[in-house]
Design an enzyme around this catalytic site. Sequence first.
Site, PDB file in Angstrom:
ATOM      1  N   HIS A 112      41.549  18.560  -8.752  1.00  0.00           N
ATOM      2  CA  HIS A 112      42.016  19.951  -9.025  1.00  0.00           C
ATOM      3  C   HIS A 112      42.103  20.629  -7.819  1.00  0.00           C
ATOM      4  O   HIS A 112      41.185  20.870  -7.028  1.00  0.00           O
ATOM      5  CB  HIS A 112      41.116  21.039  -9.904  1.00  0.00           C
ATOM      6  CG  HIS A 112      41.284  20.603 -11.332  1.00  0.00           C
ATOM      7  ND1 HIS A 112      42.368  21.394 -12.172  1.00  0.00           N
ATOM      8  CD2 HIS A 112      40.635  19.744 -12.139  1.00  0.00           C
ATOM      9  CE1 HIS A 112      42.201  20.956 -13.480  1.00  0.00           C
ATOM     10  NE2 HIS A 112      41.259  20.099 -13.380  1.00  0.00           N
ATOM     11  N   ALA A 165      24.337   1.209 -11.023  1.00  0.00           N
ATOM     12  CA  ALA A 165      24.180   2.400 -11.753  1.00  0.00           C
ATOM     13  C   ALA A 165      23.856   3.997 -11.080  1.00  0.00           C
ATOM     14  O   ALA A 165      23.265   3.622  -9.857  1.00  0.00           O
ATOM     15  CB  ALA A 165      22.855   2.294 -12.742  1.00  0.00           C
ATOM     16  N   THR A 170      33.539   6.666  -3.427  1.00  0.00           N
ATOM     17  CA  THR A 170      34.334   7.383  -2.723  1.00  0.00           C
ATOM     18  C   THR A 170      35.137   6.716  -1.881  1.00  0.00           C
ATOM     19  O   THR A 170      36.411   7.190  -1.457  1.00  0.00           O
ATOM     20  CB  THR A 170      33.651   8.494  -2.018  1.00  0.00           C
ATOM     21  OG1 THR A 170      32.861   7.930  -0.887  1.00  0.00           O
ATOM     22  CG2 THR A 170      32.936   9.633  -2.859  1.00  0.00           C
ATOM     23  N   LYS A 171      35.079   5.448  -1.581  1.00  0.00           N
ATOM     24  CA  LYS A 171      35.600   4.566  -0.807  1.00  0.00           C
ATOM     25  C   LYS A 171      36.106   3.177  -1.259  1.00  0.00           C
ATOM     26  O   LYS A 171      35.237   2.761  -2.172  1.00  0.00           O
ATOM     27  CB  LYS A 171      35.140   4.526   0.529  1.00  0.00           C
ATOM     28  CG  LYS A 171      34.827   5.793   1.460  1.00  0.00           C
ATOM     29  CD  LYS A 171      34.000   5.581   2.575  1.00  0.00           C
ATOM     30  CE  LYS A 171      34.219   6.856   3.533  1.00  0.00           C
ATOM     31  NZ  LYS A 171      33.338   6.717   4.721  1.00  0.00           N
ATOM     32  N   ARG A 185      27.435   2.506  -1.118  1.00  0.00           N
ATOM     33  CA  ARG A 185      27.809   1.568   0.041  1.00  0.00           C
ATOM     34  C   ARG A 185      27.441   0.120  -0.280  1.00  0.00           C
ATOM     35  O   ARG A 185      26.624   0.070  -1.283  1.00  0.00           O
ATOM     36  CB  ARG A 185      26.572   2.245   1.166  1.00  0.00           C
ATOM     37  CG  ARG A 185      25.284   2.136   0.932  1.00  0.00           C
ATOM     38  CD  ARG A 185      24.078   2.659   1.953  1.00  0.00           C
ATOM     39  NE  ARG A 185      22.938   2.623   1.461  1.00  0.00           N
ATOM     40  CZ  ARG A 185      22.115   1.689   1.512  1.00  0.00           C
ATOM     41  NH1 ARG A 185      22.625   0.508   2.391  1.00  0.00           N
ATOM     42  NH2 ARG A 185      20.918   1.659   1.284  1.00  0.00           N
TER      43      ARG A 185
END
Length: 204
Positions: A112, A165, A170-171, A185
Amino acid sequence: MFICGNNYTIGEVGKLVYSTIKTRIFFPGARLIRSPFYIRGKKRVSYGMGFSTGYGCRFEAIPDSKNDSNIKIKIGNNVHIGDRVHIVAIDTVSIGDNVLLASNIFISDCNHGKYSGDSQSSPAIPPDKRELHGSPVNIGNNVWIGENVCVLAGVTIGNGAIIGANSVVTKDVPANTICVGAPARAIKQFDSSLNQWNSIATSN
């Protein structure tokens, strides 16, 4: 409480029978779609043979326009999804073959508002009034994603990767890599010559 074969109660057997009948009627080619299963924009969702879900999954394939019939959520063959998995797509969420998703996973290709580049969103605008912005999510073959994971817009997860878990992805995740954490990571990578997962050195 009466227990049937495979340690199912009578109630659970009834739910399985009901879900099996609905699967055969409404999801031909799928293995088992357990009810309840919430789907918005079914014509914009495709799936391969052997697809199965747990209870309470929710798919939202959101059109760009009123007449948009493009496939937004693409699921390969032999994909198994746990309970309460929520997938949202306005661009594309693509899941490869032989993928295993645990429960309580959120995968979204959109936000959003816009928070980088040109024409960024103002915090003065209520979040639900901000325009949706999407970027494709691609999940490769033979991927295993653990419980409570979030996979966010624009991410590619390579073939054979494992996401631990409670991770937030995000990358991009390289193929044959184990990633954990928030943000996720890499901690291990598979060495095919040794047939083992080796730790990846990290700096603090």
